[in-house]
Design an enzyme around this catalytic site. Structure first.
Site, PDB file in Angstrom:
ATOM      1  CE  LYS A 144       8.120-103.125  -5.171  1.00  0.00           C
ATOM      2  NZ  LYS A 144       8.887-102.809  -6.376  1.00  0.00           N
TER       3      LYS A 144
HETATM    4  P1  XMP Z   1       5.558-100.060 -15.459  1.00  0.00           P
HETATM    5  O1  XMP Z   1       6.177-100.739 -16.612  1.00  0.00           O
HETATM    6  O2  XMP Z   1       4.336-100.767 -14.974  1.00  0.00           O
HETATM    7  O3  XMP Z   1       6.702-100.190 -14.359  1.00  0.00           O
HETATM    8  O4  XMP Z   1       5.345 -98.599 -15.660  1.00  0.00           O
HETATM    9  C1  XMP Z   1       6.641 -99.717 -13.072  1.00  0.00           C
HETATM   10  C2  XMP Z   1       7.752-100.315 -12.326  1.00  0.00           C
HETATM   11  O5  XMP Z   1       7.662 -99.864 -10.985  1.00  0.00           O
HETATM   12  C3  XMP Z   1       7.649-100.959 -10.097  1.00  0.00           C
HETATM   13  N1  XMP Z   1       6.424-100.911  -9.359  1.00  0.00           N
HETATM   14  C4  XMP Z   1       6.359-100.641  -8.088  1.00  0.00           C
HETATM   15  N2  XMP Z   1       7.319-100.335  -7.226  1.00  0.00           N
HETATM   16  N3  XMP Z   1       5.658-100.128  -5.571  1.00  0.00           N
HETATM   17  C5  XMP Z   1       6.958-100.077  -5.963  1.00  0.00           C
HETATM   18  O6  XMP Z   1       7.827 -99.797  -5.123  1.00  0.00           O
HETATM   19  C6  XMP Z   1       4.656-100.424  -6.397  1.00  0.00           C
HETATM   20  O7  XMP Z   1       3.486-100.432  -6.036  1.00  0.00           O
HETATM   21  C7  XMP Z   1       5.039-100.698  -7.720  1.00  0.00           C
HETATM   22  N4  XMP Z   1       4.296-100.986  -8.797  1.00  0.00           N
HETATM   23  C8  XMP Z   1       5.222-101.122  -9.799  1.00  0.00           C
HETATM   24  C9  XMP Z   1       7.722-102.235 -10.848  1.00  0.00           C
HETATM   25  O8  XMP Z   1       8.883-102.921 -10.521  1.00  0.00           O
HETATM   26  C10 XMP Z   1       7.684-101.846 -12.290  1.00  0.00           C
HETATM   27  O9  XMP Z   1       8.766-102.382 -12.971  1.00  0.00           O
END
Ligand code: XMP
Length: 254
Positions: free
Chosen positions: A85
């Site tokens: 990010k």
């Molecule tokens: P989970 O365990 O919730 O993990 O399935 C998802 C992983 O993705 C990342 N994450 C995001 N990355 N925008 C992103 O770029 C987002 O909106 C977002 N939401 C979750 C997060 O680090 C997590 O570990």
């Protein structure tokens, strides 16, 4: 080969649109590397890519532990994404991207809040030089996403009011980003973003499972890839779980 094409080919080859988020919680740091490798090896047949975050880079180090995982992913021909990010001033952003690309990542995530000039322009430049990808955040998956990505803003050029995330979708298109992130927890936002991006910029959707997002709604709304972490990494049988999610996604894609 461009990152976009690499993902496309991988999705076809693996018959999967699931990106495995190897973002393991920090409760057992000593076995982090071996657990990550074990999950990747067990789940790899059912995923089209691997996403890594600071949960691994901070404790394992980029050029030590994380590179071992990247080289396994490369051997398995799975594209890799560093979910860093990027969100700083241009020369710092460029250095961050260069390190991740040099370590072997195929793409990085970046935050369009910092803008183009002296913001993300240097990241897109280095990505082009090294033939790697940049995926932009458009609307995050967590509850408070509305506080930032959902704000109503006045477009400085047209003076028209619009939601922040739709201007980010437009930037993803005009900056020629390799992907746009919209949370699986907000399928109606995916639909709006898809109306802008169409098939030009693929939508990556995290938040499936533990964060409350489903499989069908984001795909039907236009998400190309689902990013799935804890539902797989914390399950007793990651291979069985990821296969179940992959099969559910495949049914929706038909
Ligand atoms: P989970 O365990 O919730 O993990 O399935 C998802 C992983 O993705 C990342 N994450 C995001 N990355 N925008 C992103 O770029 C987002 O909106 C977002 N939401 C979750 C997060 O680090 C997590 O570990």
């Amino acid at each position: 080969m461009s990152f976009r094409l690499k993902m496309n080919r991988s999705a076809k080859k693996t018959d999967s649109n699931i990106v495995l988020a190897l973002d393991l919680p920090s409760d057992q740091p000593q076995s982090l590397l071996s657990r990550s490798i074990r999950i990747l090896e067990e789940a790899h047949s059912y995923v089209c890519g691997v996403k890594i975050n600071r949960q691994l880079v901070l404790p394992l180090g980029l050029f030590n532990g994380v590179q071992k995982i990247l080289s396994i992913a490369q051997d398995l021909e799975l594209p890799t994404i560093m979910d860093c990010k990027i969100n700083d001033v241009g020369h710092t952003n460029r250095t961050i991207a260069e390190y991740y690309y040099k370590a072997g990542f195929d793409a990085v995530t970046a935050n369009p809040f910092v803008g183009w000039e002296q913001g993300l322009q240097p990241v897109f430049e280095v990505a082009k030089q090294m033939r790697r990808g940049v995926i932009l955040l458009v609307y995050m998956s967590h509850k408070a996403a509305e506080e930032g990505y959902g704000q109503t803003i006045q477009n400085p050029k047209t003076e028209q009011l619009s939601p922040q995330y739709l201007t980010f979708a437009e930037k993803a298109l005009s900056w020629n980003a390799d992907g746009a992130v919209v949370g699986a927890t907000y399928p109606e936002k995916i639909k709006e973003v898809y109306r802008i991006l169409g098939e030009n910029v693929p939508i990556y959707s995290p938040g499936v499972g533990v964060q409350g997002g489903g499989v069908e709604a984001p795909i039907k709304a236009g998400a190309r890839y689902l990013i799935v972490g804890r539902t797989i990494t914390l399950s007793e049988n990651p291979a069985e779980t990821v296969k179940r999610v992959r099969d559910a996604a495949k049914r929706c894609l038909k």
